[in-house]
Design an enzyme around this catalytic site. Sequence first.
Site, PDB file in Angstrom:
ATOM      1  N   LYS A 240      -6.150  38.185 146.912  1.00 45.72           N
ATOM      2  CA  LYS A 240      -4.801  39.008 146.678  1.00 45.72           C
ATOM      3  C   LYS A 240      -4.232  38.432 145.146  1.00 45.72           C
ATOM      4  O   LYS A 240      -4.210  38.025 144.629  1.00 45.72           O
ATOM      5  CB  LYS A 240      -3.618  37.833 147.566  1.00 45.72           C
ATOM      6  CG  LYS A 240      -3.518  37.950 149.715  1.00 45.72           C
ATOM      7  CD  LYS A 240      -2.441  37.136 149.708  1.00 45.72           C
ATOM      8  CE  LYS A 240      -2.629  36.918 151.640  1.00 45.72           C
ATOM      9  NZ  LYS A 240      -1.328  36.082 151.793  1.00 45.72           N
TER      10      LYS A 240
ATOM     11  N   SER B 102      -3.971  41.573 160.570  1.00 47.22           N
ATOM     12  CA  SER B 102      -3.508  40.168 160.650  1.00 47.22           C
ATOM     13  C   SER B 102      -2.459  39.962 161.893  1.00 47.22           C
ATOM     14  O   SER B 102      -0.853  40.733 162.206  1.00 47.22           O
ATOM     15  CB  SER B 102      -2.386  39.122 159.298  1.00 47.22           C
ATOM     16  OG  SER B 102      -2.741  38.393 159.370  1.00 47.22           O
TER      17      SER B 102
ATOM     18  N   ASP C  79      -5.504  31.967 161.426  1.00 48.23           N
ATOM     19  CA  ASP C  79      -5.103  31.605 159.331  1.00 48.23           C
ATOM     20  C   ASP C  79      -3.936  30.769 159.805  1.00 48.23           C
ATOM     21  O   ASP C  79      -2.797  31.206 160.666  1.00 48.23           O
ATOM     22  CB  ASP C  79      -4.185  32.773 158.926  1.00 48.23           C
ATOM     23  CG  ASP C  79      -3.730  32.652 157.611  1.00 48.23           C
ATOM     24  OD1 ASP C  79      -3.938  31.824 157.211  1.00 48.23           O
ATOM     25  OD2 ASP C  79      -3.164  33.538 157.377  1.00 48.23           O
TER      26      ASP C  79
ATOM     27  N   LEU D  29      -5.593  35.945 163.827  1.00 46.02           N
ATOM     28  CA  LEU D  29      -5.095  35.246 164.578  1.00 46.02           C
ATOM     29  C   LEU D  29      -4.259  33.955 163.954  1.00 46.02           C
ATOM     30  O   LEU D  29      -5.160  33.199 163.447  1.00 46.02           O
ATOM     31  CB  LEU D  29      -5.443  34.722 165.819  1.00 46.02           C
ATOM     32  CG  LEU D  29      -5.853  35.674 166.658  1.00 46.02           C
ATOM     33  CD1 LEU D  29      -6.664  34.487 167.791  1.00 46.02           C
ATOM     34  CD2 LEU D  29      -5.539  36.551 167.161  1.00 46.02           C
TER      35      LEU D  29
ATOM     36  N   ASN E 278      -2.040  29.508 157.351  1.00 46.51           N
ATOM     37  CA  ASN E 278      -0.872  28.941 156.099  1.00 46.51           C
ATOM     38  C   ASN E 278      -0.376  27.235 155.937  1.00 46.51           C
ATOM     39  O   ASN E 278       0.856  27.371 155.582  1.00 46.51           O
ATOM     40  CB  ASN E 278      -0.148  30.453 156.285  1.00 46.51           C
ATOM     41  CG  ASN E 278      -0.299  31.494 156.787  1.00 46.51           C
ATOM     42  OD1 ASN E 278      -0.054  32.908 157.147  1.00 46.51           O
ATOM     43  ND2 ASN E 278      -0.151  31.939 155.506  1.00 46.51           N
TER      44      ASN E 278
HETATM   45  C1  NPQ Z   1      -1.920  35.732 154.828  1.00 46.87           C
HETATM   46  N1  NPQ Z   1      -0.640  37.605 154.844  1.00 46.87           N
HETATM   47  O1  NPQ Z   1      -2.749  36.077 154.847  1.00 46.87           O
HETATM   48  C2  NPQ Z   1      -0.577  36.523 154.976  1.00 46.87           C
HETATM   49  C3  NPQ Z   1       0.655  35.940 154.505  1.00 46.87           C
HETATM   50  C4  NPQ Z   1       2.336  36.340 155.499  1.00 46.87           C
HETATM   51  C5  NPQ Z   1      -1.011  39.851 156.982  1.00 46.87           C
HETATM   52  O2  NPQ Z   1      -1.144  37.415 157.168  1.00 46.87           O
HETATM   53  C6  NPQ Z   1       6.531  39.323 154.635  1.00 46.87           C
HETATM   54  C7  NPQ Z   1       5.302  39.003 153.108  1.00 46.87           C
HETATM   55  C8  NPQ Z   1       6.068  37.956 155.102  1.00 46.87           C
HETATM   56  C9  NPQ Z   1       4.680  38.287 153.031  1.00 46.87           C
HETATM   57  C10 NPQ Z   1       4.274  37.254 156.303  1.00 46.87           C
HETATM   58  C11 NPQ Z   1      -0.862  38.342 156.196  1.00 46.87           C
HETATM   59  C12 NPQ Z   1       5.287  37.836 155.357  1.00 46.87           C
HETATM   60  C13 NPQ Z   1       4.000  37.973 154.545  1.00 46.87           C
HETATM   61  C14 NPQ Z   1       2.891  36.599 155.948  1.00 46.87           C
HETATM   62  C15 NPQ Z   1       2.666  37.399 153.501  1.00 46.87           C
HETATM   63  O3  NPQ Z   1      -1.938  34.208 154.618  1.00 46.87           O
HETATM   64 MG    MG Z   2      -3.716  33.412 154.657  1.00 45.54          MG
END
Ligand code: NPQ
Ligand code: MG
Length: 379
Positions: free
Chosen positions: A274, A146, A200, A173, A202
């Site tokens: 997750k 990621s 992604d 990305l 979010n």
């Molecule tokens: C996601 N993870 O899939 C998450 C979101 C995310 C690997 O993209 C600190 C702790 C910072 C947890 C940043 C990835 C973070 C976190 C992003 C989780 O949405």
């Molecule tokens: Mg995500």
Amino acid sequence: MKLTGVELRRISMPLVAPFRTSFGVQSTRDILLLRTVLERSGLEGPGLDGEAEGWGECVAMSDPLYSSEYVDASADVIRRFMLPRLFSLGQVNGAAVGPALEPFKGHWMSKAVIETAVLDAELRASGRSFARELGATRDRVPCGVSVGIHDSVGALLESVEGYVSAGYLRIKLKIEPGWDLEPVRAVRERFGDDLLIQVDANTAYTLQDAKHLAKLDPFDLLLIEQPLPEEDVLGHAALARLIKTPICLDESITSARTAAAAITLGACSIINIKPGRVGGYLEARRIHDVCRAHGIAVWCGGMLETGIGRAANVALAALPGFTLPGDTSASDRYFKTDITEPFVLRDGHLDVPAGPGLGVTPLPAELAAVTTWTEWIAA
Ligand code: NPQ
Ligand code: MG
């Protein structure tokens, strides 16, 4: 087995580089670890007397930016409500934790870390691995990475270049309004049509952005992850009819039941699993089973875990329905020094731990160096 005590431990792990997403920038990972101590009695079979220890990692962040959960709340709900309930049970094992904590609403990440640490103790005591217990069918898993929002497209291309040469098999990305078409176009043009790319958001968009998001269609992305708010499952179903890129849900999926509903509504064709977000590895496996029955592909997400959480994720990702590379990156993607033996990328894959339980334990010196606080809670 009987739960005789639990250690809560807070650690602070510096990240190798700041990680920026649509919800903020993180430079350190502030993590709650749990160590369970279980007592075995001779009643459970010959030679099984004594103590068993287990570990788990809570994936909550210090602030409630990814979801409503956060580290202080997790420590509080575990201490105030969850442990007293478990201590009051005569016997516990991994499978009993979810049902025992079911009366407490939400707090999936807190439930997950307790279940993991109890399951780890149970499996270590009986010599079984997490992978075997969950039903893994592979001994290594393909890995993606990621990639955060960068200050410039040039800086992004340099980061992606590093990950591609390290062997990552898929690039994700992070996007947000103002950082989407341009970085995706640049990465596609620079690395060619064969690179697996996904994005992604979010939750950073609304259904009003459908026309804009449709401009991602020509880039042949594997998927777009969670473009709309967590609660907007119907919005995702509407968006799915307006764009060609497959929709993958992350934040919206909190259980096998919400997964089944999202699938039935046509809100997603792929799910990011997750374990922390859904209350644990056993519920994660149920989501895998529901998705498999519906022909929905799944992949294992990541929450910047240390080797403890990573070990369990890699075991889960070895189940047969995990047909896409996960955010199961190597330890050095996030940390210069991990608290366990590091997970190392070999040929784009990570090996699935085969030892009892998680197959890894914290290294005492590394753990001590990052610990900021501990609390022992006896039954
Ligand atoms: C996601 N993870 O899939 C998450 C979101 C995310 C690997 O993209 C600190 C702790 C910072 C947890 C940043 C990835 C973070 C976190 C992003 C989780 O949405
Ligand atoms: Mg995500």
